[in-house]
Design an enzyme around this catalytic site. Structure first.
Site, PDB file in Angstrom:
ATOM      1  N   ASN A  92      38.449   3.368 -46.866  1.00 45.73           N
ATOM      2  CA  ASN A  92      39.516   4.024 -46.111  1.00 45.73           C
ATOM      3  C   ASN A  92      40.768   4.035 -46.991  1.00 45.73           C
ATOM      4  O   ASN A  92      41.353   2.989 -47.240  1.00 45.73           O
ATOM      5  CB  ASN A  92      39.749   3.226 -44.815  1.00 45.73           C
ATOM      6  CG  ASN A  92      40.941   3.727 -44.028  1.00 45.73           C
ATOM      7  OD1 ASN A  92      41.455   4.810 -44.283  1.00 45.73           O
ATOM      8  ND2 ASN A  92      41.389   2.933 -43.063  1.00 45.73           N
ATOM      9  N   TRP A  93      41.146   5.219 -47.425  1.00 45.92           N
ATOM     10  CA  TRP A  93      42.286   5.312 -48.356  1.00 45.92           C
ATOM     11  C   TRP A  93      43.632   5.294 -47.638  1.00 45.92           C
ATOM     12  O   TRP A  93      44.680   5.287 -48.269  1.00 45.92           O
ATOM     13  CB  TRP A  93      42.169   6.584 -49.223  1.00 45.92           C
ATOM     14  CG  TRP A  93      40.992   6.589 -50.148  1.00 45.92           C
ATOM     15  CD1 TRP A  93      40.035   5.608 -50.277  1.00 45.92           C
ATOM     16  CD2 TRP A  93      40.629   7.613 -51.097  1.00 45.92           C
ATOM     17  NE1 TRP A  93      39.109   5.963 -51.240  1.00 45.92           N
ATOM     18  CE2 TRP A  93      39.455   7.190 -51.754  1.00 45.92           C
ATOM     19  CE3 TRP A  93      41.183   8.845 -51.442  1.00 45.92           C
ATOM     20  CZ2 TRP A  93      38.821   7.951 -52.740  1.00 45.92           C
ATOM     21  CZ3 TRP A  93      40.557   9.612 -52.423  1.00 45.92           C
ATOM     22  CH2 TRP A  93      39.391   9.164 -53.070  1.00 45.92           C
ATOM     23  N   LYS A  94      43.607   5.326 -46.326  1.00 44.68           N
ATOM     24  CA  LYS A  94      44.834   5.296 -45.513  1.00 44.68           C
ATOM     25  C   LYS A  94      45.850   6.328 -46.020  1.00 44.68           C
ATOM     26  O   LYS A  94      45.476   7.396 -46.488  1.00 44.68           O
ATOM     27  CB  LYS A  94      45.433   3.890 -45.494  1.00 44.68           C
ATOM     28  CG  LYS A  94      44.418   2.819 -45.105  1.00 44.68           C
ATOM     29  CD  LYS A  94      45.063   1.527 -44.731  1.00 44.68           C
ATOM     30  CE  LYS A  94      43.999   0.483 -44.500  1.00 44.68           C
ATOM     31  NZ  LYS A  94      44.487  -0.722 -43.902  1.00 44.68           N
ATOM     32  N   GLU A 125      36.478  -4.788 -36.990  1.00 46.28           N
ATOM     33  CA  GLU A 125      37.598  -5.121 -37.874  1.00 46.28           C
ATOM     34  C   GLU A 125      38.581  -6.011 -37.132  1.00 46.28           C
ATOM     35  O   GLU A 125      39.461  -5.512 -36.398  1.00 46.28           O
ATOM     36  CB  GLU A 125      38.319  -3.845 -38.305  1.00 46.28           C
ATOM     37  CG  GLU A 125      37.443  -2.857 -39.026  1.00 46.28           C
ATOM     38  CD  GLU A 125      38.276  -1.979 -39.945  1.00 46.28           C
ATOM     39  OE1 GLU A 125      38.135  -2.102 -41.159  1.00 46.28           O
ATOM     40  OE2 GLU A 125      39.093  -1.200 -39.437  1.00 46.28           O
ATOM     41  N   GLY A 175      44.204  -6.065 -44.201  1.00 46.84           N
ATOM     42  CA  GLY A 175      45.344  -6.003 -45.125  1.00 46.84           C
ATOM     43  C   GLY A 175      46.079  -7.319 -45.277  1.00 46.84           C
ATOM     44  O   GLY A 175      47.179  -7.364 -45.815  1.00 46.84           O
ATOM     45  N   GLY A 226      39.611  -1.246 -47.041  1.00 49.39           N
ATOM     46  CA  GLY A 226      40.908  -0.602 -47.198  1.00 49.39           C
ATOM     47  C   GLY A 226      41.428  -0.771 -48.615  1.00 49.39           C
ATOM     48  O   GLY A 226      41.064  -0.025 -49.528  1.00 49.39           O
ATOM     49  N   GLY A 227      42.267  -1.775 -48.821  1.00 48.60           N
ATOM     50  CA  GLY A 227      42.939  -1.980 -50.109  1.00 48.60           C
ATOM     51  C   GLY A 227      42.016  -1.930 -51.312  1.00 48.60           C
ATOM     52  O   GLY A 227      42.319  -1.276 -52.322  1.00 48.60           O
ATOM     53  N   SER A 241      39.890  -7.150 -45.284  1.00 56.20           N
ATOM     54  CA  SER A 241      40.015  -7.828 -46.575  1.00 56.20           C
ATOM     55  C   SER A 241      38.670  -8.031 -47.281  1.00 56.20           C
ATOM     56  O   SER A 241      38.423  -9.096 -47.852  1.00 56.20           O
ATOM     57  CB  SER A 241      40.776  -9.141 -46.410  1.00 56.20           C
ATOM     58  OG  SER A 241      42.074  -8.879 -45.908  1.00 56.20           O
ATOM     59  N   GLU A 292      45.188   0.477 -36.848  1.00 56.89           N
ATOM     60  CA  GLU A 292      46.538   1.009 -37.121  1.00 56.89           C
ATOM     61  C   GLU A 292      46.851   2.163 -36.168  1.00 56.89           C
ATOM     62  O   GLU A 292      47.994   2.341 -35.746  1.00 56.89           O
ATOM     63  CB  GLU A 292      46.640   1.424 -38.605  1.00 56.89           C
ATOM     64  CG  GLU A 292      46.740   0.193 -39.497  1.00 56.89           C
ATOM     65  CD  GLU A 292      46.119   0.329 -40.867  1.00 56.89           C
ATOM     66  OE1 GLU A 292      45.908   1.457 -41.336  1.00 56.89           O
ATOM     67  OE2 GLU A 292      45.828  -0.721 -41.477  1.00 56.89           O
ATOM     68  N   HIS A 312      40.903   3.272 -35.462  1.00 61.46           N
ATOM     69  CA  HIS A 312      41.331   2.243 -36.418  1.00 61.46           C
ATOM     70  C   HIS A 312      42.477   1.451 -35.788  1.00 61.46           C
ATOM     71  O   HIS A 312      43.304   2.002 -35.058  1.00 61.46           O
ATOM     72  CB  HIS A 312      41.788   2.902 -37.729  1.00 61.46           C
ATOM     73  CG  HIS A 312      42.000   1.903 -38.823  1.00 61.46           C
ATOM     74  ND1 HIS A 312      43.148   1.159 -38.920  1.00 61.46           N
ATOM     75  CD2 HIS A 312      41.193   1.504 -39.834  1.00 61.46           C
ATOM     76  CE1 HIS A 312      43.039   0.346 -39.962  1.00 61.46           C
ATOM     77  NE2 HIS A 312      41.859   0.525 -40.535  1.00 61.46           N
TER      78      HIS A 312
HETATM   79  C1  PEP Z   1      40.838  -1.081 -43.184  1.00 58.86           C
HETATM   80  O1  PEP Z   1      41.671  -0.286 -43.548  1.00 58.86           O
HETATM   81  O2  PEP Z   1      40.046  -0.742 -42.321  1.00 58.86           O
HETATM   82  C2  PEP Z   1      40.775  -2.406 -43.810  1.00 58.86           C
HETATM   83  C3  PEP Z   1      39.827  -3.211 -43.452  1.00 58.86           C
HETATM   84  O3  PEP Z   1      41.742  -2.724 -44.749  1.00 58.86           O
HETATM   85  P1  PEP Z   1      41.679  -3.950 -45.805  1.00 58.86           P
HETATM   86  O4  PEP Z   1      40.331  -3.896 -46.464  1.00 58.86           O
HETATM   87  O5  PEP Z   1      42.804  -3.670 -46.769  1.00 58.86           O
HETATM   88  O6  PEP Z   1      41.882  -5.210 -45.043  1.00 58.86           O
END
Ligand code: PEP
Length: 252
Positions: A11-13, A169, A175, A236-237, A215, A99, A97
């Protein structure tokens, strides 16, 4: 046991310009030789969905949207329809998600509408669920997960479940650098599978992929993927750098 093909989704957000995103996609395409035993997907921002899909054509890396509307077209300023996602080369959409839920106030009912819209127009839907830290500390994790699954999947048929992926999640792990332990993740995944078995039937639960997100990194992917009910990851990251995402998709 179901026959679940692992799926790793990046997920590039709200990151990447056209140039950054195409370079990342190109590096991923170069570094990923399609393997029959797993699927890979990236979700760039809407603005570069079509460019990234173009770069990834023929690469076995699928493209997804980070969100989607339920209608095909109309007066929905700021929204993107499932047919637009398909037209741009996308095959899936993430919905719910944390967010979106936390920062934009999206409810289970709205998330359910988005999911059903994605399914109605032929996309795969990735339904995100997960408890906050407060809910975990109050021992409400299972109640929250069960409600999010029940409401998020309302009106979805057993047949449509073949195109639904659930992503667990925990909000406190997104994050933050704080990953759920493999035991915590496995426990939640097994619970979610149980909820699916009750809502549909055991065979549907056994065939539904449940991804872990929060993470995920090159250093923890292997042990997470060894858990019996973890069928992949939503990243994500660590999906924003080709080297780390390539290591994650090459999990052992
Ligand atoms: C996400 O964006 O769904 C996520 C899990 O982010 P991260 O891996 O950065 O925690």
């Amino acid at each position: 046991m179901g026959n679940r093909r692992p799926l790793i989704a990046g997920n590039w957000k709200m990151h990447t310009t056209v140039v950054d995103g195409c370079r990342l996609a190109l590096d991923l395409a170069k570094g990923w030789q399609s393997k029959e035993d797993r699927e890979v997907l990236v979700a760039p921002p809407f603005t570069i969905l079509s460019e990234v899909a173009h770069v990834l054509e023929g690469s076995a890396i699928m493209v997804a949207a980070q969100n989607v509307c339920w209608e095909e077209k109309g007066a929905f300023t700021g929204e993107i329809s499932p047919t637009m996602v398909r037209d741009a080369g996308g095959r899936a959409a993430i919905v719910g998600h944390s967010e979106r839920r936390q920062l934009f106030g999206e409810s289970d009912a709205l998330v359910n509408r988005r999911l059903r819209g994605a399914l109605a127009f032929g996309l795969m839907g990735i339904l995100c669920i997960g408890e906050t830290l407060e809910e975990r500390e109050q021992e409400r994790t299972f109640a929250v997960l069960s409600q999010q699954v029940e409401r998020g999947l309302e009106g979805v048929s057993a047949a449509e479940m073949a195109r639904v992926v659930v992503a667990y999640e925990p909000v406190w792990a997104i994050g933050t650098g704080r990953t759920a332990s493999k035991e915590q993740a496995q426990e939640a995944h097994a619970f979610i599978r149980g909820v699916l078995a009750k809502k549909f039937e055991k065979s549907v639960a056994e065939q539904t992929r449940i991804l872990y997100g929060g993470s995920v990194k090159p250093t923890n992917i292997d042990e997470l993927m060894r858990q019996p009910d973890i069928d992949g990851a939503l990243v994500g990251g660590a999906a924003l750098e080709a080297e780390s995402f390539l290591r994650i998709i090459h999990f052992q």
